[in-house]
Design a protein around this motif. Sequence first.
Motif, mmCIF file in Angstrom:
data_model
loop_
_atom_site.group_PDB
_atom_site.id
_atom_site.type_symbol
_atom_site.label_atom_id
_atom_site.label_comp_id
_atom_site.label_asym_id
_atom_site.label_seq_id
_atom_site.Cartn_x
_atom_site.Cartn_y
_atom_site.Cartn_z
ATOM 1 N N SER A 89 0.837 -1.205 0.000
ATOM 2 C CA SER A 89 0.000 0.000 0.000
ATOM 3 C C SER A 89 0.872 1.256 0.000
ATOM 4 C CB SER A 89 -0.967 0.000 1.178
ATOM 5 O OG SER A 89 -0.272 0.037 2.405
ATOM 6 N N GLY A 90 2.016 1.218 0.669
ATOM 7 C CA GLY A 90 2.936 2.348 0.641
ATOM 8 C C GLY A 90 3.473 2.610 -0.759
ATOM 9 N N LEU A 91 3.839 1.547 -1.458
ATOM 10 C CA LEU A 91 4.292 1.710 -2.846
ATOM 11 C C LEU A 91 3.184 2.273 -3.731
ATOM 12 C CD1 LEU A 91 6.443 -1.489 -3.510
ATOM 13 C CD2 LEU A 91 7.226 0.869 -3.444
ATOM 14 N N ALA A 92 1.968 1.783 -3.534
ATOM 15 C CA ALA A 92 0.839 2.266 -4.340
ATOM 16 C C ALA A 92 0.558 3.744 -4.060
ATOM 17 C CB ALA A 92 -0.406 1.429 -4.057
ATOM 18 N N ILE A 93 0.573 4.127 -2.785
ATOM 19 C CA ILE A 93 0.335 5.538 -2.445
ATOM 20 C C ILE A 93 1.443 6.414 -2.998
ATOM 21 C CG2 ILE A 93 0.219 7.174 -0.508
ATOM 22 C CD1 ILE A 93 -1.215 4.938 1.070
ATOM 23 N N PHE A 94 2.676 5.939 -2.936
ATOM 24 C CA PHE A 94 3.799 6.703 -3.476
ATOM 25 C C PHE A 94 3.646 6.903 -4.983
ATOM 26 C CE2 PHE A 94 8.033 7.191 -5.245
ATOM 27 C CZ PHE A 94 8.563 8.172 -4.427
ATOM 28 N N ILE A 95 3.274 5.855 -5.692
ATOM 29 C CA ILE A 95 3.116 5.953 -7.151
ATOM 30 C C ILE A 95 1.950 6.868 -7.500
ATOM 31 C CG2 ILE A 95 2.508 4.636 -9.224
ATOM 32 C CD1 ILE A 95 4.134 2.300 -7.978
ATOM 33 N N LEU A 110 0.803 20.958 -5.895
ATOM 34 C CA LEU A 110 2.052 20.210 -5.888
ATOM 35 C C LEU A 110 2.505 19.914 -4.458
ATOM 36 C CD1 LEU A 110 4.299 18.939 -7.544
ATOM 37 C CD2 LEU A 110 5.453 21.155 -7.554
ATOM 38 N N ILE A 111 2.353 20.883 -3.566
ATOM 39 C CA ILE A 111 2.732 20.676 -2.169
ATOM 40 C C ILE A 111 1.865 19.595 -1.528
ATOM 41 C CG2 ILE A 111 2.746 21.775 0.101
ATOM 42 C CD1 ILE A 111 3.581 24.378 -1.410
ATOM 43 N N ILE A 112 0.571 19.646 -1.781
ATOM 44 C CA ILE A 112 -0.341 18.635 -1.229
ATOM 45 C C ILE A 112 -0.009 17.255 -1.790
ATOM 46 C CG2 ILE A 112 -2.749 17.855 -1.183
ATOM 47 C CD1 ILE A 112 -3.493 20.892 -1.111
ATOM 48 N N PHE A 113 0.258 17.183 -3.081
ATOM 49 C CA PHE A 113 0.570 15.900 -3.700
ATOM 50 C C PHE A 113 1.923 15.364 -3.237
ATOM 51 C CE2 PHE A 113 -2.254 17.352 -7.442
ATOM 52 C CZ PHE A 113 -3.400 17.014 -6.730
ATOM 53 N N ARG A 114 2.884 16.258 -2.964
ATOM 54 C CA ARG A 114 4.168 15.813 -2.394
ATOM 55 C C ARG A 114 3.956 15.255 -0.985
ATOM 56 N NH1 ARG A 114 8.890 14.437 -4.131
ATOM 57 N NH2 ARG A 114 10.033 15.565 -2.550
ATOM 58 N N ALA A 115 3.010 15.819 -0.248
ATOM 59 C CA ALA A 115 2.697 15.291 1.085
ATOM 60 C C ALA A 115 2.123 13.889 0.963
ATOM 61 C CB ALA A 115 1.740 16.221 1.815
ATOM 62 N N ILE A 116 1.243 13.668 -0.009
ATOM 63 C CA ILE A 116 0.693 12.333 -0.254
ATOM 64 C C ILE A 116 1.815 11.372 -0.628
ATOM 65 C CG2 ILE A 116 -0.787 10.962 -1.802
ATOM 66 C CD1 ILE A 116 -2.623 13.462 -1.928
ATOM 67 N N GLN A 117 2.725 11.833 -1.444
ATOM 68 C CA GLN A 117 3.869 11.031 -1.827
ATOM 69 C C GLN A 117 4.725 10.694 -0.599
ATOM 70 O OE1 GLN A 117 6.528 13.042 -4.525
ATOM 71 N NE2 GLN A 117 6.810 11.204 -5.744
ATOM 72 N N ILE A 119 3.642 10.309 2.436
ATOM 73 C CA ILE A 119 2.942 9.266 3.200
ATOM 74 C C ILE A 119 3.295 7.892 2.633
ATOM 75 C CG2 ILE A 119 0.665 8.284 3.720
ATOM 76 C CD1 ILE A 119 -0.360 11.207 3.849
ATOM 77 N N GLY A 120 3.270 7.786 1.317
ATOM 78 C CA GLY A 120 3.662 6.519 0.687
ATOM 79 C C GLY A 120 5.093 6.153 0.965
ATOM 80 N N ALA A 121 5.975 7.140 0.966
ATOM 81 C CA ALA A 121 7.389 6.869 1.252
ATOM 82 C C ALA A 121 7.574 6.420 2.694
ATOM 83 C CB ALA A 121 8.218 8.118 0.977
ATOM 84 N N GLY A 122 6.813 6.991 3.592
ATOM 85 C CA GLY A 122 6.912 6.597 5.001
ATOM 86 C C GLY A 122 6.398 5.190 5.254
ATOM 87 N N LEU A 123 5.399 4.795 4.490
ATOM 88 C CA LEU A 123 4.871 3.441 4.638
ATOM 89 C C LEU A 123 5.859 2.432 4.093
ATOM 90 C CD1 LEU A 123 1.124 3.903 3.683
ATOM 91 C CD2 LEU A 123 2.028 3.374 5.918
#
Length: 123
Positions: A89-95, A110-117, A119-123
């Motif tokens: 799920s972390g990889l999917a959220i990152f992608i 872009l800032i909001i989407f980097r935050a979502i990215q 979250i994926g990186a942290g997972l």
Amino acid sequence: MKEQAAIQTSVANIQQKRGILITGLLVAMLFGALDGTIVGTALPRIVGELGGLSMMAWLTTAYMLTSTTIVPIAGKLADLFGRKSIYISGLAIFIIGSALCGMADTMTQLIIFRAIQGIGAGL
């Protein structure tokens, strides 16, 4: 004889799972490395096109803040739901976050989407 065959089968299964694990880890490291090198190189051009020089620091801050904050939460979730499902799920959220970053029209998006990215990186 049956015990020896069972041990050989068990060893073969462990080696196969180890190969899958290493492949998954390499894919995650590749995504992380690509993220760091591509964003770092393209950041001045991106900020120039979106016109948000005053918000440039938030691009890296949003990513680092969310990825750092989510790591302990991801550890607990991995204990509850299993490491494999959290990792995937972390990889999917990152992608998904990466794709959204590519479609951003404003610096705020872009800032909001980097935050979502992040979250994926942290997972």
